[in-house]
Design an enzyme around this catalytic site. Structure first.
Site, PDB file in Angstrom:
ATOM      1  N   LYS A 198       0.836  -1.201   0.000  1.00 63.14           N
ATOM      2  CA  LYS A 198       0.000   0.000   0.000  1.00 63.14           C
ATOM      3  C   LYS A 198       0.870   1.250   0.000  1.00 63.14           C
ATOM      4  CE  LYS A 198      -3.904  -2.103   2.493  1.00 63.14           C
ATOM      5  NZ  LYS A 198      -3.345  -3.451   2.676  1.00 63.14           N
ATOM      6  N   GLU A 231      -2.179   7.487   7.221  1.00 64.88           N
ATOM      7  CA  GLU A 231      -2.805   8.451   6.321  1.00 64.88           C
ATOM      8  C   GLU A 231      -3.922   9.179   7.044  1.00 64.88           C
ATOM      9  OE1 GLU A 231      -5.974   5.611   3.925  1.00 64.88           O
ATOM     10  OE2 GLU A 231      -3.977   5.891   3.081  1.00 64.88           O
ATOM     11  N   ARG A 247      -4.789  -9.057  -6.674  1.00 61.37           N
ATOM     12  CA  ARG A 247      -5.385 -10.391  -6.578  1.00 61.37           C
ATOM     13  C   ARG A 247      -6.864 -10.283  -6.907  1.00 61.37           C
ATOM     14  NH1 ARG A 247      -8.195  -9.583  -1.831  1.00 61.37           N
ATOM     15  NH2 ARG A 247      -7.208  -8.222  -0.306  1.00 61.37           N
TER      16      ARG A 247
END
Length: 663
Positions: A116, A200, A292
């Site tokens: 990420k 974040e 995925r």
């Protein structure tokens, strides 16, 4: 195309891949842990290989054991499913180095997208909007605390590898940051084998919308439109749908174009999902890329009519994408929910145990079930407690929601507690029906989604009538095989000398026992509940459907019976009761308060925070347990002094084991 593939996963995704492979004439090899020796994916595959112990680190996270199984069985390719090693770059590289095909993106692409943190940096460089935060490699607590203070609160801690709502925490104060960081890192390490996190800014009231992308090795990239996953509890998706009721055509086009651009920029191949958060004004921000297949991929399949697993196999085999972007057609509306072994009223505590009865709706073109278990199987403590995914399709969103409610009403699970009642409340809630739910709504208003704790009088009357009709059928059946089938005692009308057929019945709902007196037989009764008499006529019970008139009002109830357990559904809500002998008294319960703190579920103790002799306050965290890929804090029920500690970090304990004793 491949002739044999190995599936490096378990549960419903392994069964899903096996079904597609069987249709394409591809042989399959399953791998399994000691806990999964009798699992459905093992039974359905053409071959199966034991790879280790029950914990993921001993089996499904062991890339070496999986590769060894693939080599020994002659598999040409490995399908990773989702979770476990599906986004592990080292495993993808090892598969390629062994001369096999990893059914997914290359290790090089995964290194760019699978993290990420790395994905956010790439997207920012490419001009894709990203949420402000920290994605650096320096993971020291001091650095992370300093960056958290710079970003500001509230902020999100997220596992840099993995997904599925695991390894995510919202922190509102700097003082809470370190404890939440440690918990997030432990959960990430257990679920994904890595504990790196990113930080974040937490966007208030966002929608979660993701775009399914596909790319091949011939330079073709496209998207298959969006899925909205805004109904979440603690970042775990509970309802997914396509198309999103929030997106405008212009916003849908912009997000689809951004997702394709992101995939093309890093030379991506195979299936992937670009996830965005969208604020109330429609501004979208890149959140992560899952390299995925997603758990919710059936939603996309239902509205496009495509088999995404087949697409994965064809792309991995070197074939071009089967369709071009302009040929992708979206038809109707699809919704998915996940049936879990968990107790919503106990904080969604995961459950385990044998599925004594598993009743699910009949599959059709409009109702799909993806399950990794059947009746009689066991939900273990070592993995995610999902029982099945229920996916419905309708010509439009109201039709799909109505079909979802009807399909849920057909479900009944005996064994571990389940979230069916919670899902039914969800499917009827105005925030869902009106398409205005955001990712934090469930956590802010969770009480609105809990099943009602009390019974209506109609449900009580219906329960009594169902039992009366069962008794009458049983009496007639017994009489038919007796020596006197015409005996008046076969009527089962409760007749006794001195009164007009009064028939006492007793039930228990939750902890409450209640009694009924009934008069009559043959579908016509007077039912007394709490001093009020309810006339019933025209009652009949056929194939699990009870039809009757109460006070001349026609009603219908679905009935599920398993031993003494009786579940009724009136079309809007369900109630589960236990039938009791009419003259049995309920035993007095344990008064509690003896200072023993017990394990609420089977699992492993990961942290012990108390010591013998410590003074503790009510609600203070004493231990942390881990089971089914989640952590649970075990807290003191009252203030006191720790007299005994009966568990240490690393111990596996059964449910109801005494962990701590207070003086």
């Amino acid at each position: 195309m491949f002739s044999k593939i190995l599936i490096a996963n378990r549960g419903e995704i392994a069964c899903r891949v096996i079904r597609t492979c069987r249709r394409l004439g591809i042989r399959t090899v399953a791998v399994y842990s000691e806990a999964d020796a009798d699992a459905q994916h093992v039974r359905q595959a053409d071959e199966a290989v034991l790879i280790g112990g029950p914990r993921p680190a001993e089996s499904y996270l062991r890339g070496d054991a999986i590769l060894d199984a693939a080599k020994k069985t002659g598999a040409q390719a490995i399908h990773p499913g989702y979770g476990f090693l599906s986004e592990n770059t080292d495993f993808a590289d090892a598969v390629a180095a062994a001369g096999m095909v990893f059914i997914g993106p290359s290790g090089t692409s995964m290194r760019k997208m699978g993290s990420k943190a790395g994905a956010k940096e790439l997207m920012a460089a490419a001009g894709v909007p990203v949420v402000p935060g920290y994605t650096g490699e320096d993971q020291s607590p001091n650095t992370l605390s300093r960056e958290a203070a710079r970003i500001g609160f509230p902020l999100m801690i997220k596992a840099a590898h993995g997904g599925g709502g695991k390894g995510m925490r919202v922190v509102h104060r700097l003082e809470d940051f370190i404890a939440q960081l440690e918990s997030c890192q432990r959960e990430a390490a257990n679920a994904f084998g890595r504990d790196r996190v990113l930080l974040e800014r937490y966007v208030q009231s966002p929608r979660h919308i993701e775009i399914q992308v596909f790319a091949d090795t011939h330079g073709h990239t496209l998207h298959l439109n969006e899925r909205e996953c805004s109904a979440q509890r603690r970042y775990q998706k509970v309802l997914e749908e396509s198309p999103s009721p929030f997106l405008t055509p212009a916003l849908r086009m912009a997000m689809g174009d951004a997702a394709v651009k992101a995939a093309q920029a890093i030379d991506y191949a195979n299936a992937g999902t670009v996830e965005f958060i969208v604020d109330p004004d429609g501004q979208f921000y890149f959140m992560e890329i899952n390299t995925r297949l997603q758990v919710e991929h059936p939603v996309t399949e239902m509205v496009t009519g495509l088999d995404l697993v087949e697409w994965q196999l064809r792309v991995a085999a070197g074939e071009p994408l089967p369709l071009a972007q302009e040929a992708i057609v979206q038809r109707g509306h699809a919704i998915e929910v996940r049936l879990y072994a968990e107790d919503p009223e106990a904080g969604f505590l995961p459950g385990s145990g044998r599925l004594e009865s598993l009743v699910l709706p009949a599959p059709s073109a409009r109702v799909r079930l993806d399950a990794g278990v059947i009746e009689g199987d066991t939900v273990t403590i070592f993995y995610d407690p999902m029982i099945a995914k229920l996916i419905v399709w309708g010509e439009d969103r109201p039709t799909a929601l109505a079909r979802l409610r009807d399909a849920l009403a057909d479900c009944d699970i005996v064994g571990p507690k389940s979230n069916i009642g919670f899902l039914e409340q969800l499917a009827r809630h105005p925030a869902v029906v009106e398409g205005r739910i955001d990712t934090g709504y469930l956590d802010r208003h969770l009480d609105e989604f809990m099943p009602a704790p009390t019974l209506t009088s109609d449900l009580q009357v219906a329960a009594a009538v169902a039992v009366l009709l069962e008794q009458e059928v049983s009496a007639r059946t017994d009489a038919a095989v007796s020596g006197d089938p015409g005996s008046p005692w076969a009527i089962a009308d409760g007749w006794r000398l001195g009164h007009a057929g009064r028939r006492p019945l007793a039930f228990q709902h939750r902890e409450q026992r209640w009694e009924v007196l009934a008069h009559g037989h043959g579908g016509r009764y007077a039912v007394e509940v709490d001093g009020a008499t309810h006339p019933v006529a025209g009652a009949r019970l056929t194939a699990g459907l009870l039809e009757l008139r109460i006070h001349d009002q026609a009603r219908r109830f679905r009935i599920h019976r398993h031993g003494n357990r009786l579940t009724l559904h009136d079309g809007d809500r369900r109630a589960t009761l236990e039938t009791l002998p009419a003259y049995q008294r309920t035993a007095g319960g344990d008064s509690g308060g003896d200072g023993r703190i017990i394990a609420p579920m089977p699992g492993r103790v990961v942290v012990v925070r108390a010591r013998i002799g410590d003074s503790v306050d009510a609600g203070q965290e004493l231990l942390v347990m881990e089971a089914m890929k989640m952590e649970l804090a075990v807290k003191a029920p009252r203030a006191g002094v720790v007299a005994e500690l009966r568990a240490a970090a690393g111990d596996f304990v059964d449910a109801d084991t005494v962990l701590v004793a207070l003086e």
